[in-house]
Design a protein around this motif. Sequence first.
Motif, short mmCIF file in Angstrom:
data_model
loop_
_atom_site.label_atom_id
_atom_site.label_comp_id
_atom_site.label_asym_id
_atom_site.label_seq_id
_atom_site.Cartn_x
_atom_site.Cartn_y
_atom_site.Cartn_z
N ASP A 1 0.83 -1.21 0.00
CA ASP A 1 0.00 0.00 0.00
C ASP A 1 0.86 1.25 0.00
O ASP A 1 0.52 2.26 -0.65
CB ASP A 1 -0.92 -0.01 1.22
N PHE A 2 1.98 1.20 0.71
CA PHE A 2 2.88 2.37 0.73
C PHE A 2 3.43 2.64 -0.67
O PHE A 2 3.45 3.79 -1.14
CB PHE A 2 4.04 2.13 1.70
N VAL A 3 3.87 1.59 -1.35
CA VAL A 3 4.44 1.73 -2.69
C VAL A 3 3.38 2.24 -3.67
O VAL A 3 3.65 3.08 -4.54
CB VAL A 3 5.04 0.40 -3.16
N LYS A 4 2.15 1.73 -3.53
CA LYS A 4 1.08 2.20 -4.42
C LYS A 4 0.80 3.68 -4.23
O LYS A 4 0.62 4.43 -5.20
CB LYS A 4 -0.20 1.40 -4.17
N ASN B 1 -2.66 5.70 3.19
CA ASN B 1 -1.93 4.70 3.97
C ASN B 1 -0.57 5.22 4.41
O ASN B 1 -0.18 5.05 5.58
CB ASN B 1 -1.75 3.42 3.14
N LEU B 2 0.16 5.83 3.51
CA LEU B 2 1.50 6.31 3.83
C LEU B 2 1.46 7.40 4.89
O LEU B 2 2.25 7.38 5.86
CB LEU B 2 2.18 6.81 2.55
N VAL B 3 0.58 8.37 4.75
CA VAL B 3 0.50 9.48 5.69
C VAL B 3 -0.01 9.01 7.05
O VAL B 3 0.51 9.39 8.11
CB VAL B 3 -0.40 10.59 5.13
N ASN C 1 3.21 6.12 16.80
CA ASN C 1 4.15 5.00 16.68
C ASN C 1 4.19 4.57 15.22
O ASN C 1 3.40 3.70 14.79
CB ASN C 1 3.70 3.84 17.57
N PRO C 2 5.06 5.19 14.40
CA PRO C 2 5.07 4.88 12.97
C PRO C 2 5.31 3.41 12.69
O PRO C 2 5.90 2.68 13.49
CB PRO C 2 6.23 5.75 12.44
N HIS C 3 4.84 2.99 11.53
CA HIS C 3 5.02 1.61 11.11
C HIS C 3 6.52 1.30 11.03
O HIS C 3 7.32 2.10 10.50
CB HIS C 3 4.36 1.41 9.74
N PRO C 4 6.94 0.14 11.52
CA PRO C 4 8.39 -0.16 11.52
C PRO C 4 9.01 -0.29 10.15
O PRO C 4 10.24 -0.24 10.01
CB PRO C 4 8.45 -1.50 12.29
N GLU C 5 8.19 -0.45 9.09
CA GLU C 5 8.73 -0.61 7.74
C GLU C 5 8.74 0.69 6.94
O GLU C 5 9.05 0.68 5.75
CB GLU C 5 7.90 -1.66 6.98
N CYS C 6 8.38 1.80 7.60
CA CYS C 6 8.28 3.06 6.85
C CYS C 6 9.60 3.50 6.24
O CYS C 6 9.64 4.09 5.16
CB CYS C 6 7.73 4.16 7.77
N HIS C 7 10.68 3.25 6.92
CA HIS C 7 11.98 3.73 6.45
C HIS C 7 12.39 3.08 5.12
O HIS C 7 13.28 3.57 4.42
CB HIS C 7 13.06 3.45 7.50
#
Length: 440
Positions: free
Chosen positions: A112-115, A126-128, A136-142
């Motif tokens: 979803d982030f990539v889309k 989803n990204l924002v 507590n940001p998603h651990p895979e955001c970086h």
Amino acid sequence: MSKISCKNLVKDYCSNSTFAGIHFIADDTKHWTERLVWLALVILSWCGSVLLMVSAWEAFISNPISFGVDTVYKDWETKLPAVAVCESINQQKIFNVTDGLWTSKHAFDLDDFVKDIVYFRGMSYNLVEKCHQNKNPHPECHKVLNFTFFVELVRSKCPEMIKNCSYNDKPFECCDYFQAIETDMGMCFIMNSIQLKRLLSVRNIENDPLVALTTPEQRACRFHNENDDGIYPYYSYSACSLLCRKRSQIAFCGCNDHLMVATPDSERCNITGLACLHTHSSNLTSLKPPWATRPGLICSCLPSCNETEITVIKDITKKNRASSKTNQKSVVEIVLAYLPTERFKRNVVRSRLDLVVSVGGTAGLFVGASLLSFVELIFYFTVRFISNLYMAKRNQYETNATRNQVFKDFLINVHTRKTNFGVTVPIVYDKLYQRKLINK
């Protein structure tokens, strides 16, 4: 002129003016009632002249162009429309890229982030929500913060999108003719992306050669070469709207999204800037007229003077039996329903020459003036005034010189009589004579 003054200068001008009726006002030999009548007539004439001149100027500025319809269509060259196709979503490509980068067991939130990044259209929920707004940001955001990397990796190239092209049943290589172009939707190609047969009608617009001499505001359109500070080499309404959106993104958030055309890396948004664009998406994604109260973007973009009016007559959707879930493809057929039988023509009805003729005719009719009459007005109160001052000063200098010469001749005669005949002269004449000799 015996005396240099503004009153005398004005009287002299009025007595010799070529404007009709002015010399009657300055004539001292006429009765004051006659002069007063002429003053009233001159004022009324000038008022009528000014009103007509202002009316001609306003018509020239606001309404110099007229539209007509031309129906002599035998010798026309029809300009076919250009269509751009952009990839709006490719979920399978996203899955393949994410599986290749992080294995098939990666978190599905990454898809979803990539889309949201690759197909960004002003909003990225989803990204924002999970990488910026969450405490507590998603651990895979970086892993997805390099936006341009994923855009180049996921977006399909021309050979992957367009195949089997033909024109009038003659095949040709698609990507040799349908070139890629950068847009705010990403890389696009001149084609369409829906499964339909589209029937079109076309109306071209022809411009009178004098139209190019008017301003864009007068003709309410711009030519392709009138493209100051444009993103693309030539002007179009869509290119102007894109530039307006780009500047508005800078004004709202201080950065541009990663798909925006002609944006240096220093001005591209990070996750904070992307969240700002997401917050103001209602003001940045849609256009609105200046009088509308709904959220939207106000852009003062004029249509192109060379664009063709295109009307979609009918969209015929056909089911593609050859396609399947594993082999998805679209067949697009664009058909010109019939050759155009009429076209618009933009004509100039009030050119600059028409404005000059109108103003000159009005001035001649009401006040009997010509161009030289206005030159004469300026001349009298500049060159003539300076010339009179110079001549007065020169006459004064010559008068003083004549007086000095007479006085000098008188002293010389006195000295001569003193020397030749022994006449006794008062000492004051000797001193004056000696002083004049010394000054000489």
